[in-house]
Design an enzyme around this catalytic site. Structure first.
Site, PDB file in Angstrom:
ATOM      1  CB  ALA A 181      62.884  -0.523 -15.133  1.00  0.00           C
ATOM      2  NE  ARG A 182      60.590  -0.679 -21.649  1.00  0.00           N
ATOM      3  CZ  ARG A 182      61.297   0.441 -21.804  1.00  0.00           C
ATOM      4  NH1 ARG A 182      61.320   1.355 -20.843  1.00  0.00           N
ATOM      5  NH2 ARG A 182      61.946   0.671 -22.922  1.00  0.00           N
ATOM      6  CG  ASP A 227      58.699   7.842 -16.114  1.00  0.00           C
ATOM      7  OD1 ASP A 227      57.869   8.749 -16.356  1.00  0.00           O
ATOM      8  OD2 ASP A 227      59.656   7.581 -16.872  1.00  0.00           O
ATOM      9  CD  GLU A 255      54.613   2.903 -20.535  1.00  0.00           C
ATOM     10  OE1 GLU A 255      54.960   3.465 -21.599  1.00  0.00           O
ATOM     11  OE2 GLU A 255      55.370   2.757 -19.574  1.00  0.00           O
ATOM     12  CG  HIS A 257      57.745   5.695 -20.639  1.00  0.00           C
ATOM     13  ND1 HIS A 257      57.549   4.422 -21.119  1.00  0.00           N
ATOM     14  CD2 HIS A 257      59.104   5.862 -20.606  1.00  0.00           C
ATOM     15  CE1 HIS A 257      58.715   3.858 -21.387  1.00  0.00           C
ATOM     16  NE2 HIS A 257      59.677   4.715 -21.080  1.00  0.00           N
ATOM     17  CB  ILE A 258      58.593  12.128 -18.890  1.00  0.00           C
ATOM     18  CG1 ILE A 258      58.435  12.160 -17.356  1.00  0.00           C
ATOM     19  CG2 ILE A 258      57.288  12.433 -19.589  1.00  0.00           C
ATOM     20  CD1 ILE A 258      58.277  13.550 -16.796  1.00  0.00           C
ATOM     21  N   GLY A 259      61.036   9.437 -18.497  1.00  0.00           N
ATOM     22  CA  GLY A 259      62.360   9.260 -17.888  1.00  0.00           C
ATOM     23  C   GLY A 259      63.490   9.925 -18.651  1.00  0.00           C
ATOM     24  CB  SER A 260      65.112   9.252 -21.747  1.00  0.00           C
ATOM     25  OG  SER A 260      64.050   8.865 -22.606  1.00  0.00           O
TER      26      SER A 260
END
Ligand code: DGY
Length: 325
Positions: free
Chosen positions: A243-244, A268, A273, A291-294
């Site tokens: 999420a964050r 993630d 960041e 941070h590659i979730g999407s």
């Protein structure tokens, strides 16, 4: 009946995009774009926005009240290439009469895949395993080697049962996990997909072997995964976050990971960041991704498509589903 052509709009794409995504904006709007490959600072963004009707930005452009006020009067629409909106002061944008669009739904499945990856990677000690292979330090199979934890059959607690949380729940059921969740309100029974609702995060943590964070970051969720919550998890627990970062209190999580109060974390996303807590780079029980979730090409294109369609619909006078204000 053919649809009326959307009125011409001057669109500026401020963030770097994969070529097929940029093409969508160029072909549909003749968009101008930031060709530097980098995120623009505020002054450069304001300069580039002069005379534009719509801006396309992403999570690394923080639009606070000051920046919203400084945007040129020509700007009437802002597209964020993200589902999260914690980088935007929506009240300030609304007050300035700027319509805001985001990318809901189209990234649910790729983010849920990433949540499974985090759970599996942290549970099976993938960071340490990759280290043995890459550094040439593997001495051969041993019953003692890298003993991790099963994912199947475990209890998964999902914090935030929105669209991404539900996509995680569907996958987790396929892994034979028992799904529990906490959400600001209980879902309708048919949306729960068999998951057990907990009125409080404390109760959820007390029933979780894996705690997976999938809620938005806002005033009521920042820092809620703290020492008190972590203390309710069993020692074999694994905390994952798609999420964050600021939903977690980093110092508390680092302490729990160092002391063995919990087994591992799969992360993630991070507060601040890309300047992440240094312990996340060092601890062997942190399976960390940047941070590659999407971040799949299919999802990236779908995110571009939903923003283009939203802008076109809005310019024809409709209110598309991805319009936030
Ligand atoms: C999102 O969509 O909010 C991602 O976290 C970044 O694109």
């Amino acid at each position: 009946m053919s649809q009326a052509a959307a009125p011409a709009m001057r669109v500026y794409v401020a963030c770097p995009f994969p070529a097929p995504v940029l093409d969508l904006f160029v072909q549909r709007f003749g968009a101008a774009h930031n060709g530097t490959g980098r995120v623009l600072d505020n002054d450069a963004l304001i300069a580039a926005a002069q005379g534009m009707d719509a801006l396309v930005i992403t999570v690394t452009n923080r639009i606070d009240g000051g920046l919203a006020a400084a945007l040129p009067a020509s700007v009437k629409a802002l597209c964020t290439y993200s589902v999260g909106t914690d980088h935007l002061d929506l009240d300030a944008l609304r007050a300035k009469g700027i319509a805001v669009f985001s990318t809901p739904d189209v990234l649910n499945e790729s983010c849920a895949d990433t949540a499974m990856l985090l759970m599996l990677g942290a549970a099976r000690r993938v960071i340490e395993g990759i280290g043995l292979i890459r550094q040439g330090t593997w001495t051969g199979w041993s019953p003692l080697q890298l003993i991790g934890h099963d994912v199947w059959g475990k209890r998964l607690g999902i914090l935030g049962m929105g669209r991404i949380g539900r996509a995680i729940a569907r996958r987790a059921r396929g892994f034979g996990m028992q799904v529990h969740y906490h959400n600001r309100s209980r879902l309708a029974p048919d949306a729960e997909v068999g998951a057990h609702y907990h009125e409080s995060l404390e109760s959820l943590a007390g029933h979780s072997d894996f705690l997976c964070i999938a809620c938005p970051a806002n005033a009521s969720t920042r820092g809620i995964v703290n020492a008190g919550i972590l203390a309710r998890l069993p020692a074999h627990a694994i905390v994952c976050n798609v999420a964050r970062g600021d939903v977690i209190r980093d110092e508390d999580l680092v302490q729990a990971l160092r002391s063995g109060a919990i087994a591992a974390a799969g992360l993630d996303v991070y507060a601040g960041e890309p300047d992440i807590h240094p312990a996340y780079r060092e601890l062997p029980n942190v399976f960390g991704l940047p941070h590659i979730g999407s971040s799949t090409i299919d999802t990236r294109i779908a995110m571009g498509e939903i923003l283009c369609s939203g802008l076109e619909a809005w310019s024809r006078g409709s209110r598309p589903a991805n319009q936030l204000c």
